[in-house]
Design an enzyme around this catalytic site. Structure first.
Site, PDB file in Angstrom:
ATOM      1  N   GLU A 182       0.497  -0.263  -8.811  1.00  0.00           N
ATOM      2  CA  GLU A 182       0.896  -1.005  -7.757  1.00  0.00           C
ATOM      3  C   GLU A 182      -0.629  -2.102  -7.616  1.00  0.00           C
ATOM      4  OE1 GLU A 182       1.695   0.582  -4.015  1.00  0.00           O
ATOM      5  OE2 GLU A 182       1.596  -1.681  -3.038  1.00  0.00           O
ATOM      6  N   HIS A 200      -0.323  -9.784  -2.129  1.00  0.00           N
ATOM      7  CA  HIS A 200       0.493  -9.496  -3.053  1.00  0.00           C
ATOM      8  C   HIS A 200       1.430  -9.875  -3.845  1.00  0.00           C
ATOM      9  CE1 HIS A 200       2.152  -5.521  -3.443  1.00  0.00           C
ATOM     10  NE2 HIS A 200       2.796  -6.095  -3.764  1.00  0.00           N
ATOM     11  N   ASP A 205      -5.736  17.281  -8.212  1.00  0.00           N
ATOM     12  CA  ASP A 205      -4.209  17.595  -7.788  1.00  0.00           C
ATOM     13  C   ASP A 205      -3.294  17.222  -6.512  1.00  0.00           C
ATOM     14  OD1 ASP A 205      -1.651  18.605  -6.837  1.00  0.00           O
ATOM     15  OD2 ASP A 205      -1.971  20.479  -7.287  1.00  0.00           O
ATOM     16  N   LYS A 251       0.524   5.499   4.846  1.00  0.00           N
ATOM     17  CA  LYS A 251       1.106   5.578   2.562  1.00  0.00           C
ATOM     18  C   LYS A 251      -0.560   4.509   2.749  1.00  0.00           C
ATOM     19  CE  LYS A 251       2.612   2.999  -1.201  1.00  0.00           C
ATOM     20  NZ  LYS A 251       3.115   2.686  -1.497  1.00  0.00           N
TER      21      LYS A 251
HETATM   22  C1  MEV Z   1       1.919  -1.232   0.223  1.00  0.00           C
HETATM   23  O1  MEV Z   1       1.394  -0.184  -0.381  1.00  0.00           O
HETATM   24  C2  MEV Z   1       0.699  -0.202   1.515  1.00  0.00           C
HETATM   25  C3  MEV Z   1       1.205  -1.259   2.499  1.00  0.00           C
HETATM   26  O2  MEV Z   1       2.494  -0.509   3.609  1.00  0.00           O
HETATM   27  C4  MEV Z   1       0.230  -0.482   4.319  1.00  0.00           C
HETATM   28  C5  MEV Z   1       0.499  -0.511   5.567  1.00  0.00           C
HETATM   29  O3  MEV Z   1       1.434  -0.880   5.345  1.00  0.00           O
HETATM   30  O4  MEV Z   1      -0.280  -0.354   6.371  1.00  0.00           O
HETATM   31  C6  MEV Z   1       0.678  -2.402   3.227  1.00  0.00           C
END
Ligand code: MEV
Length: 418
Positions: free
Chosen positions: A82, A373, A275, A259
């Site tokens: 990413e 991004h 792992d 995430k």
């Molecule tokens: C994207 O890979 C991760 C985000 O969605 C995390 C978040 O929303 O805090 C930007």
């Protein structure tokens, strides 16, 4: 390492980046050559690792910069597909440096092995097992000379009783100090090794003998202070805290928030041969430990109005054993990091998770994530539109300037020749 050189790390070309890493981490020329070799693993090596192998597949390996953790500078290898994750972590680490970087600590590395016993009355079986603890531990430890020699290994036997739809069952748990290994294999070996003895002691029947991936006895925790001004002022600080409270109170948001944490954690885990499934499973279970899934990090303001972030997360990682012994690129990544123990690696990984979370919620609470991004993603977009290699940078820059980063626009530029 702080980015103090005339050219910042991301502005250097590949050879210059490798030279910087080589000097910083004391890599040999052979090790630098492994980095240049792209995937560092031959078909033959891959064929021994898993089954039905037809090839190998590379992912980008980048370097997280600016990390200062417990007073030491690190260059952090990160493997992730990413875009923007490595840049975001490095930026966060740069801001954190102003107030000393990340203060992290790790528990000892204890794994938990579980032995499931059925056909017993747990109430009467439990005291028998506990009375035989010493014999069980001795037998378990006879299964690992290495851990025993290091005075590590199985340390404690505990029992719990479960009432289930298929009847009562006794779960015997071994607490095992696995040192600098991730320890899944040794844990499973010990569980299988003591199972016949447990059957003898209890008169029951053992079914499962396996490590628990809920690694609650090997946590990493820590914090960092992010300067109010560098964060973007007190309004951004306040909005980041609002963003955190959203995650803290809503599992739908918390999963996405975490995430972002895992973007950092897994990128370093990939580079160092961990792992990652075990880490993900443990982290998400830990996020639900209070009964409701919530944030793995917390964010608040200190007296000076600076933003203070903290993290606590299970860290079942190792620096010896498994793929680490056989994958040349992973060995080089560990050398780049220069960590001396699994605990130190865990501290780095936890810090990167916190850094990543900071950058994500800071962007979300201010300009939104798409701008940054897409800026970093523009090159990928240009490539997927079929722009030739030598034109990718130019087309990407143009799309950014126009604020129109899309495959359609890249194709138009390609077709019109500008
Ligand atoms: C994207 O890979 C991760 C985000 O969605 C995390 C978040 O929303 O805090 C930007």
């Amino acid at each position: 390492m702080a980015e103090t050189n005339s050219k910042r790390f991301h502005e250097k070309d590949r050879e210059d980046r490798i030279r910087t890493v080589k000097e910083f981490s004391g890599l040999s020329e052979d090790e630098a050559e492994i980095l240049r070799g792209n995937d560092g693993i031959s078909f033959g090596e891959a064929d021994h690792m898993v089954e039905n192998v037809i090839g190998t597949m590379a992912f980008p390996l980048g370097i997280g910069t600016n990390f200062r953790i417990n007073g030491r500078d690190y260059l952090v290898p990160m493997v992730i597909e990413e875009s923007s994750v490595i840049a975001a972590a490095s930026k966060a680490a740069k801001i954190a440096r102003k107030h000393g970087g990340f203060s992290m600590e790790s528990d000892e590395s204890y794994s938990i092995g579980q032995i499931q016993v059925v056909g017993v009355n747990p109430r009467t079986a439990i005291p028998k097992v506990l009375r035989a603890s010493k014999t069980i531990l001795k037998l378990a430890n006879s299964k690992s000379k290495t851990l025993s020699q290091m005075k590590k290994g199985a340390k404690k036997v505990t029992c719990k009783r479960l009432e289930t739809k298929s009847g009562p069952m006794l779960i015997v748990e071994l607490l095992i100090d696995v040192g600098d290994a991730m320890g899944a294999n040794v844990t499973n070996t010990m569980c299988e090794g003591v199972a016949p003895l447990i059957e003898e002691i209890t008169g029951g029947r053992v079914i499962l003998r396996i490590l628990s991936n809920y690694s609650t006895r090997r946590l990493v925790r820590g914090k960092a202070v992010f300067d109010k001004e560098e964060v973007g002022g007190s309004k951004v600080v306040a909005d980041i805290i609002h963003a955190y409270n959203f995650a803290a109170n809503d599992p739908y948001r918390a999963v996405t928030h975490n995430k972002g944490v895992m973007n950092g954690i897994i990128a370093v885990a990939n580079a160092t041969g961990q792992d990652t499934r075990a880490m993900e499973a443990a982290a998400h279970a830990f996020a639900s430990k209070g009964g409701i899934y919530t944030s793995l990090t917390t964010w608040k303001k200190d007296k000076a109005g600076n933003l203070v972030g903290s993290i606590e997360v299970p860290m079942p990682v190792g620096i010896v054993g498994g793929i680490i012994n056989v994958h040349p690129m992973i060995r080089v990544c560990l050398k780049i990091l220069g960590v001396k123990s699994a605990g130190e690696l865990g501290c780095v990984i936890g810090a990167v998770g916190l850094a990543q979370n900071f950058s994500a919620i800071r962007a979300l609470a201010s300009e939104g994530i798409q701008k940054g991004h897409m800026r970093l993603h523009a090159k990928n977009i240009a490539i997927s539109a079929g722009v030739p290699k030598e034109k990718v940078h130019e087309v990407a820059q143009k799309m950014i300037q126009e604020n129109n980063v899309s495959v359609g626009r890249a194709r138009e530029m390609l077709e019109s020749g500008n």
